[in-house]
Design a protein around this motif. Structure first.
Motif, short mmCIF file in Angstrom:
data_model
loop_
_atom_site.label_atom_id
_atom_site.label_comp_id
_atom_site.label_asym_id
_atom_site.label_seq_id
_atom_site.Cartn_x
_atom_site.Cartn_y
_atom_site.Cartn_z
N ARG A 1 1.37 -14.43 6.71
CA ARG A 1 0.38 -13.60 6.02
C ARG A 1 -1.02 -14.16 6.21
O ARG A 1 -1.97 -13.42 6.46
N MET A 2 -1.14 -15.47 6.09
CA MET A 2 -2.44 -16.10 6.26
C MET A 2 -2.96 -15.92 7.69
O MET A 2 -4.13 -15.57 7.90
N LEU A 3 -2.10 -16.12 8.67
CA LEU A 3 -2.53 -15.98 10.06
C LEU A 3 -2.92 -14.54 10.38
O LEU A 3 -3.94 -14.30 11.05
N PHE A 4 -2.13 -13.58 9.91
CA PHE A 4 -2.46 -12.17 10.15
C PHE A 4 -3.76 -11.80 9.44
O PHE A 4 -4.58 -11.06 9.98
N SER A 5 -3.97 -12.30 8.23
CA SER A 5 -5.20 -12.01 7.49
C SER A 5 -6.41 -12.63 8.17
O SER A 5 -7.49 -12.02 8.23
N PHE B 1 -7.62 -2.77 5.29
CA PHE B 1 -7.33 -3.51 6.52
C PHE B 1 -6.61 -4.82 6.23
O PHE B 1 -5.62 -5.16 6.88
N SER B 2 -7.09 -5.57 5.24
CA SER B 2 -6.47 -6.86 4.92
C SER B 2 -5.08 -6.67 4.31
O SER B 2 -4.17 -7.45 4.58
N LEU B 3 -4.91 -5.63 3.49
CA LEU B 3 -3.59 -5.34 2.93
C LEU B 3 -2.60 -5.01 4.04
O LEU B 3 -1.48 -5.51 4.06
N GLY B 4 -3.01 -4.18 4.98
CA GLY B 4 -2.15 -3.84 6.11
C GLY B 4 -1.77 -5.06 6.93
O GLY B 4 -0.61 -5.22 7.34
N ALA B 5 -2.73 -5.93 7.17
CA ALA B 5 -2.47 -7.15 7.95
C ALA B 5 -1.49 -8.06 7.22
O ALA B 5 -0.56 -8.61 7.82
#
Length: 112
Positions: free
Chosen positions: A75-79, A18-22
């Motif tokens: 990337r940080m915001l999506f994660s 999930f985190s990789l996809g985000a």
């Protein structure tokens, strides 16, 4: 006890995917956004390879700074959003993410 370990491993795998996809989605969206913004601001495409000596130094530095910053922020915001969704869905924070204890009134254990 074995069942709890299996659940933690499954939870960890789900979170990893999930985190990789985000992060990938965030990087892709940011890359497209920063490329379009560069084209709108300069009227030309961003440098394909900023290390190329034919690219002006100021242009290479500006592109590297702008694209790197925007992509990492996205990337940080999506994660963070993914972690929030995960926590809401499971009732606990993702594996490896815990509260930071950033209370300034508490002393730093590394300095005591």
């Amino acid at each position: 006890m074995a069942k709890k370990d299996t659940q933690q491993q499954d939870s960890s795998k789900v979170w990893s995917i999930f985190s990789l996809g985000a992060a990938l989605l965030g990087a892709t969206v940011a890359r497209k956004t920063v490329t379009k913004s560069w084209q709108a601001a300069t009227g030309k495409n961003p440098p394909a390879n900023p290390a190329d000596p034919d690219v002006d130094l100021w242009e290479a530095v500006l592109w590297a700074a702008a694209s790197g910053t925007i992509i990492q922020i996205a990337r940080m915001l999506f994660s963070r959003r993914a972690a929030h969704y995960y926590a809401r869905s499971t009732g606990h924070l993702p594996p490896g993410l815990g509260r930071d204890n950033q209370d300034p009134s508490k002393s730093d254990p590394a300095t005591t």
